[in-house]
Write a protein that holds these residues in place. Structure first.
Motif, mmCIF file in Angstrom:
data_model
loop_
_atom_site.group_PDB
_atom_site.id
_atom_site.type_symbol
_atom_site.label_atom_id
_atom_site.label_comp_id
_atom_site.label_asym_id
_atom_site.label_seq_id
_atom_site.Cartn_x
_atom_site.Cartn_y
_atom_site.Cartn_z
ATOM 1 N N TRP A 104 41.938 54.182 36.376
ATOM 2 C CA TRP A 104 41.182 53.215 37.165
ATOM 3 C C TRP A 104 41.572 53.355 38.625
ATOM 4 C CZ3 TRP A 104 37.469 50.008 35.190
ATOM 5 C CH2 TRP A 104 37.401 49.900 33.800
ATOM 6 N N SER B 231 38.927 49.612 44.565
ATOM 7 C CA SER B 231 37.997 49.749 45.677
ATOM 8 C C SER B 231 38.742 49.692 47.004
ATOM 9 C CB SER B 231 36.965 48.620 45.623
ATOM 10 O OG SER B 231 36.242 48.562 46.834
ATOM 11 N N VAL C 197 37.139 50.919 39.549
ATOM 12 C CA VAL C 197 36.196 51.758 38.816
ATOM 13 C C VAL C 197 36.976 52.733 37.954
ATOM 14 C CG1 VAL C 197 34.323 51.570 40.482
ATOM 15 C CG2 VAL C 197 35.992 53.388 40.732
ATOM 16 N N ARG C 198 36.382 53.104 36.837
ATOM 17 C CA ARG C 198 37.042 53.996 35.892
ATOM 18 C C ARG C 198 36.562 55.427 36.072
ATOM 19 N NH1 ARG C 198 36.231 52.345 29.898
ATOM 20 N NH2 ARG C 198 34.183 53.207 30.277
ATOM 21 N N LEU D 190 33.208 56.944 37.051
ATOM 22 C CA LEU D 190 32.348 55.849 37.519
ATOM 23 C C LEU D 190 31.439 55.329 36.414
ATOM 24 C CD1 LEU D 190 31.361 57.156 41.055
ATOM 25 C CD2 LEU D 190 33.241 55.652 40.444
ATOM 26 N N VAL E 104 33.238 49.379 35.588
ATOM 27 C CA VAL E 104 33.767 48.598 36.702
ATOM 28 C C VAL E 104 34.495 47.402 36.090
ATOM 29 C CG1 VAL E 104 33.157 47.211 38.729
ATOM 30 C CG2 VAL E 104 31.831 49.245 38.180
ATOM 31 N N LEU F 1 24.703 52.649 36.472
ATOM 32 C CA LEU F 1 25.653 52.272 37.521
ATOM 33 C C LEU F 1 24.998 52.378 38.894
ATOM 34 C CD1 LEU F 1 28.419 51.372 38.508
ATOM 35 C CD2 LEU F 1 29.131 53.758 38.489
#
Length: 54
Positions: free
Chosen positions: A3, A6, A19-20, A23, A26, A42
């Motif tokens: 992860w 942001s 975000v993982r 992407l 979230v 997404l």
């Protein structure tokens, strides 16, 4: 899974959006709720979010 936080979340330990990997998800780092996305979902979510936040 990895992860990433942001860059808009800051470093004060407050509210963070992460975000993982690719992407595809979230999450809110405080409560762990995860939104998972498939395909172009997404991109559509982010477009809608940008319109709301401005």
């Amino acid at each position: 899974m990895t992860w990433r936080k942001s860059s808009h979340s800051g470093n004060s330990g407050g509210d963070c959006v992460e975000v993982r990997g690719g992407l595809d998800a979230v999450r809110d780092s405080k409560n762990g709720d995860v939104l998972e996305f498939r395909g172009p979902a997404l991109a559509a979510f982010l477009r809608a979010l940008k319109r709301r936040v401005g």
